[in-house]
Design a protein around this motif. Sequence first.
Motif, PDB file in Angstrom:
ATOM      1  N   VAL A 145      62.826 -38.011  22.972  1.00 55.72           N
ATOM      2  CA  VAL A 145      63.061 -37.697  21.918  1.00 55.72           C
ATOM      3  C   VAL A 145      63.521 -36.020  21.208  1.00 55.72           C
ATOM      4  N   ARG A 146      64.967 -35.365  20.601  1.00 56.29           N
ATOM      5  CA  ARG A 146      64.991 -34.853  20.425  1.00 56.29           C
ATOM      6  C   ARG A 146      65.881 -34.426  19.375  1.00 56.29           C
ATOM      7  N   LEU A 147      65.853 -35.612  18.740  1.00 53.60           N
ATOM      8  CA  LEU A 147      65.829 -34.473  17.329  1.00 53.60           C
ATOM      9  C   LEU A 147      66.718 -36.285  16.730  1.00 53.60           C
ATOM     10  N   ILE A 148      66.188 -36.433  15.614  1.00 61.00           N
ATOM     11  CA  ILE A 148      66.030 -37.062  13.919  1.00 61.00           C
ATOM     12  C   ILE A 148      66.967 -36.672  13.047  1.00 61.00           C
ATOM     13  N   SER A 149      67.831 -37.172  12.836  1.00 60.72           N
ATOM     14  CA  SER A 149      68.635 -36.849  11.427  1.00 60.72           C
ATOM     15  C   SER A 149      69.929 -38.182  10.585  1.00 60.72           C
ATOM     16  N   ASP A 150      69.655 -38.262   9.595  1.00 63.08           N
ATOM     17  CA  ASP A 150      69.728 -38.945   9.016  1.00 63.08           C
ATOM     18  C   ASP A 150      71.192 -38.801   8.484  1.00 63.08           C
ATOM     19  N   GLY A 151      72.121 -38.762  10.233  1.00 66.06           N
ATOM     20  CA  GLY A 151      73.373 -38.813  10.604  1.00 66.06           C
ATOM     21  C   GLY A 151      74.630 -39.043   9.748  1.00 66.06           C
ATOM     22  N   LYS A 152      74.346 -38.625   8.303  1.00 62.75           N
ATOM     23  CA  LYS A 152      75.116 -38.349   7.873  1.00 62.75           C
ATOM     24  C   LYS A 152      76.642 -36.833   8.201  1.00 62.75           C
TER      25      LYS A 152
ATOM     26  N   GLY B  48      75.889 -42.219  10.148  1.00 62.29           N
ATOM     27  CA  GLY B  48      75.525 -43.478  11.291  1.00 62.29           C
ATOM     28  C   GLY B  48      74.003 -43.445  10.638  1.00 62.29           C
ATOM     29  N   GLY B  49      73.851 -43.563   9.448  1.00 67.53           N
ATOM     30  CA  GLY B  49      72.466 -44.184   9.263  1.00 67.53           C
ATOM     31  C   GLY B  49      71.283 -43.274  10.007  1.00 67.53           C
ATOM     32  N   THR B  50      70.063 -43.394   9.759  1.00 67.95           N
ATOM     33  CA  THR B  50      69.285 -42.850  10.524  1.00 67.95           C
ATOM     34  C   THR B  50      69.727 -42.558  12.430  1.00 67.95           C
ATOM     35  N   THR B  51      70.007 -41.542  12.555  1.00 64.96           N
ATOM     36  CA  THR B  51      69.846 -41.106  13.959  1.00 64.96           C
ATOM     37  C   THR B  51      69.294 -40.896  14.986  1.00 64.96           C
ATOM     38  N   VAL B  52      68.825 -40.799  16.454  1.00 57.19           N
ATOM     39  CA  VAL B  52      68.645 -40.229  16.705  1.00 57.19           C
ATOM     40  C   VAL B  52      69.185 -39.495  18.389  1.00 57.19           C
ATOM     41  N   VAL B  53      68.724 -38.720  18.533  1.00 58.62           N
ATOM     42  CA  VAL B  53      69.371 -38.610  19.841  1.00 58.62           C
ATOM     43  C   VAL B  53      68.357 -38.017  21.111  1.00 58.62           C
ATOM     44  N   LEU B  54      68.713 -38.482  22.006  1.00 60.82           N
ATOM     45  CA  LEU B  54      67.132 -39.587  23.388  1.00 60.82           C
ATOM     46  C   LEU B  54      68.107 -38.507  24.748  1.00 60.82           C
ATOM     47  N   GLU B  55      67.957 -37.736  25.219  1.00 65.54           N
ATOM     48  CA  GLU B  55      67.820 -36.695  26.046  1.00 65.54           C
ATOM     49  C   GLU B  55      67.149 -37.828  27.579  1.00 65.54           C
ATOM     50  N   THR B  56      67.821 -38.089  28.511  1.00 67.55           N
ATOM     51  CA  THR B  56      66.904 -39.203  29.515  1.00 67.55           C
ATOM     52  C   THR B  56      66.675 -38.679  30.598  1.00 67.55           C
ATOM     53  N   GLY B  57      65.894 -38.728  31.558  1.00 70.65           N
ATOM     54  CA  GLY B  57      65.359 -38.097  32.595  1.00 70.65           C
ATOM     55  C   GLY B  57      66.764 -37.891  33.743  1.00 70.65           C
ATOM     56  N   ASP B  58      68.116 -38.859  33.641  1.00 66.20           N
ATOM     57  CA  ASP B  58      68.873 -38.777  34.479  1.00 66.20           C
ATOM     58  C   ASP B  58      69.774 -37.907  33.537  1.00 66.20           C
ATOM     59  N   ASP B  59      69.608 -37.388  32.855  1.00 69.73           N
ATOM     60  CA  ASP B  59      70.656 -35.997  32.506  1.00 69.73           C
ATOM     61  C   ASP B  59      71.708 -36.681  31.998  1.00 69.73           C
ATOM     62  N   HIS B  60      71.613 -38.043  30.138  1.00 69.95           N
ATOM     63  CA  HIS B  60      72.383 -38.286  29.610  1.00 69.95           C
ATOM     64  C   HIS B  60      71.626 -38.508  28.583  1.00 69.95           C
ATOM     65  N   THR B  61      73.087 -38.347  27.871  1.00 70.54           N
ATOM     66  CA  THR B  61      72.887 -37.838  26.240  1.00 70.54           C
ATOM     67  C   THR B  61      73.023 -39.073  25.631  1.00 70.54           C
ATOM     68  N   LEU B  62      72.190 -39.925  24.980  1.00 69.24           N
ATOM     69  CA  LEU B  62      72.293 -41.041  24.415  1.00 69.24           C
ATOM     70  C   LEU B  62      71.841 -40.447  22.674  1.00 69.24           C
ATOM     71  N   VAL B  63      73.673 -41.326  21.798  1.00 71.60           N
ATOM     72  CA  VAL B  63      72.995 -40.754  20.079  1.00 71.60           C
ATOM     73  C   VAL B  63      73.207 -42.529  19.641  1.00 71.60           C
ATOM     74  N   LEU B  64      71.926 -42.294  19.444  1.00 71.02           N
ATOM     75  CA  LEU B  64      71.149 -44.238  18.659  1.00 71.02           C
ATOM     76  C   LEU B  64      71.601 -43.933  17.378  1.00 71.02           C
ATOM     77  N   THR B  65      72.312 -44.884  16.631  1.00 74.38           N
ATOM     78  CA  THR B  65      73.044 -44.595  15.273  1.00 74.38           C
ATOM     79  C   THR B  65      71.935 -45.805  14.377  1.00 74.38           C
ATOM     80  N   SER B  66      72.220 -46.276  13.731  1.00 76.27           N
ATOM     81  CA  SER B  66      71.283 -47.022  12.830  1.00 76.27           C
ATOM     82  C   SER B  66      72.830 -47.796  11.248  1.00 76.27           C
ATOM     83  N   LEU B  67      73.318 -47.486  11.412  1.00 77.12           N
ATOM     84  CA  LEU B  67      74.890 -47.942  10.767  1.00 77.12           C
ATOM     85  C   LEU B  67      76.221 -47.958  12.291  1.00 77.12           C
ATOM     86  N   ARG B  68      76.860 -48.810  11.704  1.00 75.55           N
ATOM     87  CA  ARG B  68      77.939 -48.380  12.948  1.00 75.55           C
ATOM     88  C   ARG B  68      79.330 -47.351  12.907  1.00 75.55           C
ATOM     89  N   VAL B  69      78.730 -46.460  13.020  1.00 78.43           N
ATOM     90  CA  VAL B  69      80.210 -45.481  12.792  1.00 78.43           C
ATOM     91  C   VAL B  69      81.258 -44.941  13.891  1.00 78.43           C
TER      92      VAL B  69
END
Length: 490
Positions: free
Chosen positions: A371-378, A394-415
């Motif tokens: 978990v690299r970062l947590i934001s309010d998604g605005k 985007g509501g509360t949003t998390v940046v997840l950096e995976t071991g295979d060099d993928h960056t996933l932006v996880l949102t709690s609202l659909r944006v």
Amino acid sequence: MRLALLGVSHETNTFSRVPATYESFDIYRGEEIAAQFGESRSTNAGFLEAAGRFDVEVVPLFYAVTGPIGTITKDAFDRIVGEMLGLLRDYGPWDGVLLSQHGAAVSEEYPDADGEVAARVRAAVGPDVPVGMMLDLHTNLSQKMIENTTATVLYRTNPHLDARPRAVECAEIVVRTVRGEVRPVQALEMPPLVVNIVKQFTGEEPMLGVMRDAETVIERPGMLSASVGEGYPYADVAEMGMGFLAVSDGDGAAARDAARWMASRAWERREQFLGDTPSPAEAMRAAASAEKGPVVLMDVGDNIGGGSSADSTVLLAEARRQGVRGYLQSLYDPGAVEACVAAGVGSEITLAVGGKTDDMHGSPVEVTGRVRLISDGKFEDPEPTHGGFRYYDGGTTVVLETGDDHTLVLTSLRVGNTSRQQMYSLGIRPEDKRVVVAKGVVSPRPAYAPIASEVILVNTPGVTTSDLSFFDYKKRRRPLYPFEADATYP
Ligand SMILES: [Zn+2]
């Protein structure tokens, strides 16, 4: 001169399982409309701008809007339209009405909900008060809309960068009608024709030529406006498909001729409107072997702006299968966001992400990452974006950096992925990635085409897939090209 500004805007994906309830809508009343939209490039901004431009009073009354999801419930339609019409009656009389609609709204009771709204507005103000209606290019135009408005004007660009000037154009026709300077007559032509969603970009052929025809028509003497409805194929309604609309000053024959001319020119090139996009595997291979990045893959089947779930994992799973590194995509997954927030910034976590809304957008994918970062998604984008929007959430949003060099932006609202600020606001530079997924067809272009080495539209499955044989239409017209290849016109 006093003009009322009001509207209810919804693009209804009748195949979506997420209903549009009263709570789904953001409702703005009175001055809230000016505060929210006045500085934007949207339809409402254009209507408000008309006040100063034409020296009239524009009174913002009511505007309800929600992102494209499923059918509007009867309860939502009754309450929203009920309040809107109440305000229109209470604050009248009016010299004219400016109606801010989308054109592809479907309610449980009214498959042509925009036509129904126009009819109720017409009934409320009477036959002599000019009503101007603004619609999105993705409207499914109907005779009912035309019969109940004085002038209807559509955007003419997709991505939609011209909402504001088109609304000014629409308001000008209304103002000139009130002043007795013009007498608009509308004609609508609806050939049995569907243009595939992947061919709806107006910046290149075949739509470039179609829109040039509309511009040509506008240049004809006595013509006030001309529009082309690209249609919204994810609404299973009788009017689904293309529409060609001309507005003449007092000359019904000229309007009819113009609408027919545009329609027959489009009909002649109907084979150019068919979809022809690569599969996820083909597209990912092309992206991985491109000389330089970022290659932007448009996830057509998970078009958030078209009413999709925003959590498709089809491309993510493919990227993992092919071992693609430097990969960036967003996923709507409030549960995963919660789990990451609970774990905290800096911690490593293994969890299943995406694919949870329904069974049309891939399965949840298990990933391990930090978990690299947590934001309010605005975030905010002052640059021109699709639809002229500025503020996003985007509501509360998390940046997840995976071991295979993928960056996933996880949102709690659909944006939607229609602004690069979504990534910059999270400290991510999409420019530095190899493969960037943008969920959409055309709307992400203003954001991502400027930095892309290549944009590839991908034939992903989902509720907005370009493969229209995926859908079981019950109410569309028959015959309708390309479903019925032998359809004829005129
Ligand atoms: Zn649109």
